[in-house]
Design a protein around this motif. Structure first.
Motif, PDB file in Angstrom:
ATOM      1  N   ARG A  10       1.239  -1.474   0.062  1.00 28.39           N
ATOM      2  CA  ARG A  10       0.077   0.115  -0.327  1.00 28.39           C
ATOM      3  C   ARG A  10       0.896   1.120  -0.328  1.00 28.39           C
ATOM      4  NH1 ARG A  10      -5.064  -0.192   1.718  1.00 28.39           N
ATOM      5  NH2 ARG A  10      -5.197   1.853   1.630  1.00 28.39           N
ATOM      6  N   ALA A  16      -3.967  -2.102  -3.504  1.00 26.98           N
ATOM      7  CA  ALA A  16      -4.871  -2.930  -3.504  1.00 26.98           C
ATOM      8  C   ALA A  16      -5.411  -2.810  -1.491  1.00 26.98           C
ATOM      9  CB  ALA A  16      -3.291  -4.202  -2.777  1.00 26.98           C
ATOM     10  N   SER A  17      -6.786  -3.560  -1.899  1.00 23.13           N
ATOM     11  CA  SER A  17      -7.752  -3.256  -0.460  1.00 23.13           C
ATOM     12  C   SER A  17      -7.322  -4.517   0.012  1.00 23.13           C
ATOM     13  CB  SER A  17      -9.332  -3.026  -2.019  1.00 23.13           C
ATOM     14  OG  SER A  17      -9.297  -4.773  -1.957  1.00 23.13           O
ATOM     15  N   ARG A  19      -9.821  -6.571   1.206  1.00 25.09           N
ATOM     16  CA  ARG A  19     -10.484  -7.644   0.510  1.00 25.09           C
ATOM     17  C   ARG A  19      -9.634  -8.656  -0.670  1.00 25.09           C
ATOM     18  NH1 ARG A  19     -14.262 -11.186   1.511  1.00 25.09           N
ATOM     19  NH2 ARG A  19     -12.178 -12.614   1.228  1.00 25.09           N
ATOM     20  N   GLU A  20      -9.071  -7.596  -1.207  1.00 25.36           N
ATOM     21  CA  GLU A  20      -7.598  -7.778  -2.282  1.00 25.36           C
ATOM     22  C   GLU A  20      -7.178  -8.928  -0.735  1.00 25.36           C
ATOM     23  OE1 GLU A  20      -8.098  -5.105  -5.458  1.00 25.36           O
ATOM     24  OE2 GLU A  20      -6.860  -5.040  -4.445  1.00 25.36           O
ATOM     25  N   PHE A  21      -6.173  -8.751   0.366  1.00 25.42           N
ATOM     26  CA  PHE A  21      -5.176  -8.905   1.937  1.00 25.42           C
ATOM     27  C   PHE A  21      -6.184 -10.055   1.874  1.00 25.42           C
ATOM     28  CE2 PHE A  21      -3.849  -8.697   5.817  1.00 25.42           C
ATOM     29  CZ  PHE A  21      -2.933  -9.875   5.461  1.00 25.42           C
ATOM     30  N   ASP A  23      -8.166 -11.891   0.503  1.00 27.50           N
ATOM     31  CA  ASP A  23      -8.217 -13.195  -0.802  1.00 27.50           C
ATOM     32  C   ASP A  23      -6.743 -14.361  -1.469  1.00 27.50           C
ATOM     33  OD1 ASP A  23     -10.665 -13.055  -2.119  1.00 27.50           O
ATOM     34  OD2 ASP A  23      -9.825 -11.713  -3.253  1.00 27.50           O
ATOM     35  N   LEU A  24      -5.726 -13.647  -0.702  1.00 26.93           N
ATOM     36  CA  LEU A  24      -4.617 -14.144  -0.303  1.00 26.93           C
ATOM     37  C   LEU A  24      -4.864 -14.822   0.536  1.00 26.93           C
ATOM     38  CD1 LEU A  24      -1.578 -13.934  -1.440  1.00 26.93           C
ATOM     39  CD2 LEU A  24      -0.989 -11.985  -0.017  1.00 26.93           C
ATOM     40  N   SER A  44       0.657 -13.327  -4.997  1.00 26.35           N
ATOM     41  CA  SER A  44      -0.326 -11.965  -3.927  1.00 26.35           C
ATOM     42  C   SER A  44       0.326 -10.902  -5.337  1.00 26.35           C
ATOM     43  CB  SER A  44       1.131 -12.030  -2.968  1.00 26.35           C
ATOM     44  OG  SER A  44       2.964 -11.734  -3.582  1.00 26.35           O
ATOM     45  N   CYS A  47      -3.401 -11.369  -6.571  1.00 21.60           N
ATOM     46  CA  CYS A  47      -4.377 -10.893  -5.601  1.00 21.60           C
ATOM     47  C   CYS A  47      -4.150  -9.681  -5.463  1.00 21.60           C
ATOM     48  CB  CYS A  47      -4.214 -11.996  -4.332  1.00 21.60           C
ATOM     49  SG  CYS A  47      -4.537 -13.898  -4.284  1.00 21.60           S
ATOM     50  N   LEU A  48      -3.118  -9.319  -5.476  1.00 26.35           N
ATOM     51  CA  LEU A  48      -2.734  -7.540  -5.108  1.00 26.35           C
ATOM     52  C   LEU A  48      -2.823  -6.770  -6.151  1.00 26.35           C
ATOM     53  CD1 LEU A  48      -0.458  -8.201  -1.767  1.00 26.35           C
ATOM     54  CD2 LEU A  48      -2.748  -8.275  -2.145  1.00 26.35           C
ATOM     55  N   LYS A  50      -4.713  -5.069  -9.346  1.00 23.51           N
ATOM     56  CA  LYS A  50      -5.504  -5.544 -10.800  1.00 23.51           C
ATOM     57  C   LYS A  50      -5.300  -4.735 -12.209  1.00 23.51           C
ATOM     58  CE  LYS A  50      -7.573  -7.650  -7.758  1.00 23.51           C
ATOM     59  NZ  LYS A  50      -7.041  -9.875  -8.185  1.00 23.51           N
TER      60      LYS A  50
END
Length: 392
Positions: A10, A16-17, A19-21, A23-24, A44, A47-48, A50
């Motif tokens: 970040r 990266a949000s 939510r994405e963290f 998901d990782l 990573s 996921c992080l 986009k």
């Protein structure tokens, strides 16, 4: 550990949000990446990140974070259980390699021995089978051989079996969202301007509205005009990779300023010198290229052409067919560059190296001759001179 890694990403301005963290973390729990740093890197990033524009920011954050781990204890706290790790290793090791690892006492003994030798050793060592250094068969160091070990002070392994490989950098696209560190770059580019009003009339012309309303006995009569913008058309070619790596930051600043200043701007990448093709995406540059002939046919001669590169290479890369270090070029780079200068009316070369390094011979001298000595340093004064030349 992963929370700090997420915060590092970040801080590198990768959007990266949380939510994405999450998901990782879920992907790691399902073992989509297991006991492999490279697999974790790609997972990573998947996921992080986009948007591929942020790949290079992510790479820098990844490198900065994992280089910041100062000792093995910090790393071991984040490792998966040892029995899982050992089982995964055994899938990829031959019986001979397993025996060699066992002879060292296993992974735990390997780590303890490494820390002890770091404390004992006080000088550089090359060769041998005990001390940390280069060559030899010690499990610690670089350029030697041991089926299981730690790499120290070496960017590339000879055998690909080091436990920890922290860096793997490829050619990177330039980031067009960099906050300019040198605001004057943008000011210098403004010397190349030719304003015009084209397109739909969607902006209020205040002066004409007042005059028209006055002539209309006070009844409001709005007058609209098209947006006024810089009508200059610019084509920029950036040299990437190799000796240009130290100049990435200032090239990103130039790229960002140019994207904001020129409404009609196209850009391409090349490596060392221009040949029969260029590209717009450095990750897929081997299979997604643009023919130089297509550029000559698509863009009209009134485009202002800017090359950005240090022009430091072997002279044969310019003068001979097959001179490219990456592929076989049927025609010499000088031939392609001459076609560009014959097609476009204005061509300049911007060099990030100080003028004191240019000299008059070698590849730099050849490039200056091909560009009719219109080579300028990547400084505010140099950019102003280049824009003045392009505007003639």
């Amino acid at each position: 550990m992963l929370i700090d890694f997420f915060l590092e990403v970040r801080r590198a301005r990768v959007p990266a949000s949380l939510r994405e963290f999450l998901d990782l973390l879920e992907a790691l729990q399902k073992r989509l990446a297991f006991a492999d740093m490279e697999e974790f890197y790609y997972l990573s990033r998947l996921c992080l990140v986009k948007d591929e524009r942020h790949f290079d920011k992510f790479d820098r954050a990844f490198q900065a974070y994992f280089e910041g781990i100062e000792n093995l204890d910090d790393l071991l706290e984040a490792l998966i259980p040892d029995d899982w790790l050992r089982a995964e290793f055994e899938k990829h090791l031959s019986e001979e390699e397993k025996a060699k690892i066992d002879s060292l006492g296993g992974l735990e003994e390997l780590i303890e021995t490494f820390k002890k030798r770091m404390e004992e050793q006080e000088e550089r060592h090359a060769g041998g089978n005990k001390w940390i250094g280069t060559g030899g068969t010690s499990p610690f160091g670089a350029n030697g051989y041991n089926p299981e070990g730690f790499r120290i002070g070496q960017k590339k392994g000879r055998h690909g079996r080091a436990v920890k490989v922290w860096e793997k950098r490829e050619f990177k696209d330039l980031d067009d969202s960099v906050t300019l560190g040198i605001r004057n770059i943008k000011v210098a580019l403004r010397r190349l301007r030719k304003f015009a009003r084209q397109g739909a009339a969607d902006q209020l012309d205040m002066d004409d509205t007042i005059r028209s309303t006055a002539r209309n006995a006070g009844y409001l009569d709005l007058k609209m005009v098209p947006e006024r913008h810089n009508a200059v058309k610019v084509l920029i070619f950036f040299d990437v990779g190799g000796s240009m790596d130290p100049h990435v930051r200032v090239c990103e600043e130039l790229f960002s300023a140019a994207r904001l200043e020129f409404k009609h701007m196209e850009y391409f990448y090349f490596h060392n010198f221009i040949y029969e093709s260029v590209w717009k995406n450095n990750i897929r540059r081997m299979n997604e290229t643009t023919s130089t002939w297509d550029i000559l046919h698509k863009y009209t001669p009134d485009y202002k052409v800017i090359f950005v590169g240090d022009a430091t290479m072997a002279p044969y890369e310019i003068s001979h067919p097959g001179g490219s270090i990456e592929h076989w070029n049927e025609e010499a780079g000088a031939t392609w560059f001459q076609r560009i200068t014959e097609h476009f009316r204005k061509v300049v070369w911007i060099n990030p190296l100080p003028e004191s390094y240019w000299g008059s011979g070698g590849s730099l001298g050849m490039t200056r001759q091909l560009v009719n000595d219109h080579m300028y340093p990547l400084t505010v004064e140099g950019l102003e001179s280049a824009m003045k030349q392009l505007s003639k």
